[in-house]
Design a protein around this motif. Sequence first.
Motif, PDB file in Angstrom:
ATOM      1  N   ASP A 143      34.327  96.069  31.965  1.00  0.00           N
ATOM      2  CA  ASP A 143      35.560  96.787  32.283  1.00  0.00           C
ATOM      3  C   ASP A 143      35.453  98.261  31.927  1.00  0.00           C
ATOM      4  O   ASP A 143      36.461  98.972  31.898  1.00  0.00           O
ATOM      5  N   GLY A 144      34.230  98.700  31.674  1.00  0.00           N
ATOM      6  CA  GLY A 144      34.000 100.113  31.431  1.00  0.00           C
ATOM      7  C   GLY A 144      33.086 100.359  30.258  1.00  0.00           C
ATOM      8  O   GLY A 144      32.984  99.549  29.336  1.00  0.00           O
ATOM      9  N   ILE A 145      32.389 101.489  30.311  1.00  0.00           N
ATOM     10  CA  ILE A 145      31.567 101.950  29.195  1.00  0.00           C
ATOM     11  C   ILE A 145      32.438 102.831  28.313  1.00  0.00           C
ATOM     12  O   ILE A 145      33.122 103.733  28.816  1.00  0.00           O
ATOM     13  N   ILE A 146      32.416 102.589  27.022  1.00  0.00           N
ATOM     14  CA  ILE A 146      33.242 103.366  26.101  1.00  0.00           C
ATOM     15  C   ILE A 146      32.364 104.032  25.046  1.00  0.00           C
ATOM     16  O   ILE A 146      31.300 103.524  24.683  1.00  0.00           O
ATOM     17  N   ASP A 147      32.792 105.174  24.583  1.00  0.00           N
ATOM     18  CA  ASP A 147      32.195 105.823  23.416  1.00  0.00           C
ATOM     19  C   ASP A 147      32.426 104.887  22.223  1.00  0.00           C
ATOM     20  O   ASP A 147      33.565 104.454  21.995  1.00  0.00           O
ATOM     21  N   PRO A 148      31.383 104.532  21.461  1.00  0.00           N
ATOM     22  CA  PRO A 148      31.587 103.624  20.322  1.00  0.00           C
ATOM     23  C   PRO A 148      32.711 104.048  19.392  1.00  0.00           C
ATOM     24  O   PRO A 148      33.392 103.203  18.802  1.00  0.00           O
ATOM     25  N   ARG A 149      32.938 105.360  19.287  1.00  0.00           N
ATOM     26  CA  ARG A 149      33.987 105.854  18.397  1.00  0.00           C
ATOM     27  C   ARG A 149      35.388 105.484  18.890  1.00  0.00           C
ATOM     28  O   ARG A 149      36.351 105.551  18.120  1.00  0.00           O
ATOM     29  N   ASP A 150      35.502 105.114  20.169  1.00  0.00           N
ATOM     30  CA  ASP A 150      36.797 104.728  20.741  1.00  0.00           C
ATOM     31  C   ASP A 150      37.011 103.218  20.742  1.00  0.00           C
ATOM     32  O   ASP A 150      38.035 102.736  21.249  1.00  0.00           O
ATOM     33  N   THR A 151      36.066 102.468  20.166  1.00  0.00           N
ATOM     34  CA  THR A 151      36.118 101.005  20.275  1.00  0.00           C
ATOM     35  C   THR A 151      37.363 100.421  19.627  1.00  0.00           C
ATOM     36  O   THR A 151      38.014  99.528  20.196  1.00  0.00           O
ATOM     37  N   ARG A 152      37.715 100.884  18.459  1.00  0.00           N
ATOM     38  CA  ARG A 152      38.884 100.332  17.760  1.00  0.00           C
ATOM     39  C   ARG A 152      40.143 100.476  18.602  1.00  0.00           C
ATOM     40  O   ARG A 152      40.911  99.502  18.763  1.00  0.00           O
ATOM     41  N   ASP A 153      40.357 101.660  19.178  1.00  0.00           N
ATOM     42  CA  ASP A 153      41.574 101.868  19.956  1.00  0.00           C
ATOM     43  C   ASP A 153      41.529 101.116  21.286  1.00  0.00           C
ATOM     44  O   ASP A 153      42.558 100.597  21.749  1.00  0.00           O
ATOM     45  N   ALA A 154      40.357 101.060  21.914  1.00  0.00           N
ATOM     46  CA  ALA A 154      40.237 100.298  23.161  1.00  0.00           C
ATOM     47  C   ALA A 154      40.556  98.826  22.912  1.00  0.00           C
ATOM     48  O   ALA A 154      41.285  98.187  23.690  1.00  0.00           O
ATOM     49  N   LEU A 155      40.031  98.281  21.818  1.00  0.00           N
ATOM     50  CA  LEU A 155      40.327  96.885  21.484  1.00  0.00           C
ATOM     51  C   LEU A 155      41.793  96.708  21.106  1.00  0.00           C
ATOM     52  O   LEU A 155      42.402  95.672  21.413  1.00  0.00           O
TER      53      LEU A 155
ATOM     54  N   LEU B  38      39.938 101.587  33.459  1.00  0.00           N
ATOM     55  CA  LEU B  38      39.010 100.475  33.598  1.00  0.00           C
ATOM     56  C   LEU B  38      38.019 100.758  34.724  1.00  0.00           C
ATOM     57  O   LEU B  38      38.367 101.379  35.732  1.00  0.00           O
ATOM     58  N   SER B  39      36.795 100.286  34.548  1.00  0.00           N
ATOM     59  CA  SER B  39      35.771 100.339  35.605  1.00  0.00           C
ATOM     60  C   SER B  39      35.619 101.738  36.187  1.00  0.00           C
ATOM     61  O   SER B  39      35.474 101.908  37.401  1.00  0.00           O
ATOM     62  N   ALA B  40      35.612 102.734  35.327  1.00  0.00           N
ATOM     63  CA  ALA B  40      35.572 104.126  35.797  1.00  0.00           C
ATOM     64  C   ALA B  40      34.301 104.438  36.575  1.00  0.00           C
ATOM     65  O   ALA B  40      34.305 105.292  37.463  1.00  0.00           O
ATOM     66  N   LEU B  41      33.190 103.763  36.247  1.00  0.00           N
ATOM     67  CA  LEU B  41      31.911 104.068  36.890  1.00  0.00           C
ATOM     68  C   LEU B  41      31.557 103.072  37.985  1.00  0.00           C
ATOM     69  O   LEU B  41      30.387 102.884  38.331  1.00  0.00           O
ATOM     70  N   ALA B  42      32.553 102.419  38.562  1.00  0.00           N
ATOM     71  CA  ALA B  42      32.308 101.505  39.675  1.00  0.00           C
ATOM     72  C   ALA B  42      31.556 102.235  40.778  1.00  0.00           C
ATOM     73  O   ALA B  42      31.819 103.401  41.072  1.00  0.00           O
ATOM     74  N   ALA B  43      30.596 101.544  41.379  1.00  0.00           N
ATOM     75  CA  ALA B  43      29.763 102.065  42.478  1.00  0.00           C
ATOM     76  C   ALA B  43      28.679 103.018  41.996  1.00  0.00           C
ATOM     77  O   ALA B  43      28.011 103.658  42.815  1.00  0.00           O
TER      78      ALA B  43
END
Length: 532
Positions: A497-509, A73-78
């Motif tokens: 809570d983070g930027i995701i590759d659209p292809r990973d959306t199903r698994d992230a959800l 989560l929040s990998a690109l904080a700051a």
Amino acid sequence: MTVLSSRVDVGSDEFAANRAALLELIGRLDEQNALAVAGGGEKYVARHRSRGRLPVRERIELLVDPGSAFLELSALAAYGTEFTLGAAIVTGIGVVSGVECVVIAHDPTVRGGSMNPYTLRKNLRALEIARVNRLPVLYLVESGGADLPTQADLFIPAGRIFHELTALSADGVPSIALVFGSSTAGGAYVPGMSDYAVLVDQQAQVFLGGPPLVKMATGENADAEALGGASMHSRVSGLSDFFAVDERDAIRIGRQIVSRLNWVKAGPAPSRVPRPPRYPADELLGIVSADQRVPFDPRDVLARLVDDSDFDEYKELYGTSLVTGWATLHGYPVGVLANHRGVLFGEEAKKATEFILLANQSNTPLIFLQNTTGYMVGTSYEQAGIIKDGAKMINAVTNSTVPHLTVNMAASFGAGNYGMSGRAYDPRFLFSWPNMRQAVMGAAQLAGVMSIVGKASAANAGREFDAEADERQRQKVERQIESESEAFFMSGKIYDDGIIDPRDTRDALGIALSAAHSARVAGRSGFGVFRM
């Protein structure tokens, strides 16, 4: 059958252009994620290893179950700030001894794991996720405490960390601190307020005041191990519940503690056996328009997200710029609200309100797929009551108690951000695609509005309008808004809570839905479905 058919021409020039544009952004995302993973850089990682210590992500890898997913989560904080990308802390959801847990882990290669304002925001967001989703917390502690030059922005709000830990305990949600190194001053209260504390021999040092402060305050020349070492806290003070001989031993003990929690999810298990979508996720890259002014049909997205591409649409012929309906995702029943063609009219607002009420009656989580320019403006729409209709939708979103999961697919402007369960409306999880933009309005529109206001102001004051200066200001404002509305900038501020590759959306959800079902899943009661 309610299975969606694909209307995407994967061989078209438009598909290829869309795909190329999104792949370029995904490449940028990969570069930024690599920087975050690098922590303090090779020099400080090597120094950390030379002391016999594991990097933060290796600790996490040993902690979570082999072969299981870890949703960072929040990998690109700051991002875009003076602070190191990732904000000196790693947070996420992982499965430990079969239990979904929130993991909060300091990265000691970044200024000794010290906390800056973005570290604090990221930490508090992880604790909030643990609280609302009823997830046990595992703290991997090695921090020098507050980044002192920024203490004015830390001291007061940082007390919330300890508030959240004690509130979790009161709610019966356990927290476990694995202390690998320094845990000083206010940081000493993390193991002090966790339900379980594991300290590593000859590494963990937990004290309110370290040897320098003790010397300044009392004149005592204190030995660090006698003052706050693992052996002392295990044998004398009783702060430590478990004495670990090394880091791997501490991780083993942490996993063992979780295995004995007798943890049971409060929400229902998946109601169906998950079936993959009938269309490949890779095609999402060509579906999303490279030009945000060009709409795309969210049904084409849903066909690549939901189980078996099966979607039962609700009010298909009414309020057609918002798609609503029922599906399952990784076996969990969900309701979906997805923007189509951007603008929300009164019909869409009323349709959304009814749909949200129905989801609450059936205790069904909601997924919001945002691509909206906001609610419609203009004389006829104001006279028709767009404010009242939008308020009904926002009211329903606010008071809905089923879990909300939001994905910013493209545009997220104006009050449409609110109505589609943006950050201010407390979705359980909110993810962004790398092409996403969000702001009060689009950059060109905002700059244009300011220009119109400037012309009107000059006319009212009876002074000559400087067209050249206005054009320079207009371009400056447009560049600023373009920069500040992009996904990377907004994610850096932890507005998602983070930027995701659209292809990973199903698994992230899917991971997010499973986590949300650790808590009770129940809609708001006390009202029926009413027509508007």
